[in-house]
Design a protein around this motif. Structure first.
Motif, short mmCIF file in Angstrom:
data_model
loop_
_atom_site.label_atom_id
_atom_site.label_comp_id
_atom_site.label_asym_id
_atom_site.label_seq_id
_atom_site.Cartn_x
_atom_site.Cartn_y
_atom_site.Cartn_z
N GLN A 74 42.06 -7.92 0.14
CA GLN A 74 42.53 -7.18 -0.84
C GLN A 74 42.05 -5.55 -0.62
OE1 GLN A 74 44.67 -8.10 -3.37
NE2 GLN A 74 44.64 -10.13 -2.75
N PRO A 75 42.91 -4.51 -0.73
CA PRO A 75 42.44 -3.45 -0.57
C PRO A 75 41.38 -2.92 -1.45
CG PRO A 75 44.53 -3.21 -1.22
CD PRO A 75 44.20 -4.70 -1.19
N LYS A 76 40.41 -2.01 -1.11
CA LYS A 76 39.36 -1.28 -2.05
C LYS A 76 40.09 -0.24 -2.89
CE LYS A 76 35.41 -2.62 0.77
NZ LYS A 76 34.16 -2.34 1.33
N GLU A 77 39.68 -0.02 -3.76
CA GLU A 77 40.10 1.06 -4.68
C GLU A 77 39.69 2.35 -3.85
OE1 GLU A 77 42.06 1.60 -7.32
OE2 GLU A 77 42.30 -0.69 -7.36
N TRP A 78 40.35 3.49 -3.85
CA TRP A 78 40.08 4.71 -3.38
C TRP A 78 39.01 5.60 -4.18
CZ3 TRP A 78 40.32 6.62 1.20
CH2 TRP A 78 40.06 8.07 1.52
N ARG A 79 38.04 6.18 -3.55
CA ARG A 79 37.15 6.96 -4.60
C ARG A 79 37.55 8.28 -4.22
NH1 ARG A 79 31.20 5.07 -2.56
NH2 ARG A 79 32.38 4.81 -0.68
N ASP A 80 37.65 8.94 -5.59
CA ASP A 80 38.14 10.46 -5.52
C ASP A 80 37.05 11.14 -5.27
OD1 ASP A 80 40.79 10.02 -5.94
OD2 ASP A 80 40.54 9.90 -7.88
#
Length: 78
Positions: free
Chosen positions: A72-78
């Motif tokens: 699963q792809p990781k969430e992108w951190r802003d």
């Protein structure tokens, strides 16, 4: 360097002739293979399948054969 190469070729040529002479005069290996070749091959294949069957089922190794649906792809951190 020339002497070394010449000596190396002489040694390999001499040993190749000795192997050819020894190999041609012996029928012991042919008799062995004719007598024991097939049973030995079958025994080796059976042993290999048995060992890998044990490793695959009894050791508890997680094989991770296919990553499809597991990565699963990781969430992108802003």
């Amino acid at each position: 360097m020339y002497r070394f190469a010449k000596a190396a070729l002489n040694i390999t040529g001499r040993s190749a002739r000795q192997v050819a002479v020894r190999h041609g005069s012996s029928d012991a290996s042919n008799d062995f293979h004719a007598k024991y070749g097939t049973p030995l091959l079958i025994a080796g294949a059976t042993f290999c399948v048995a060992v890998w069957g044990y490793v695959g089922t009894s050791t508890g190794i997680t094989w991770n054969l296919s990553p499809v649906g597991k990565v699963q792809p990781k969430e992108w951190r802003d």
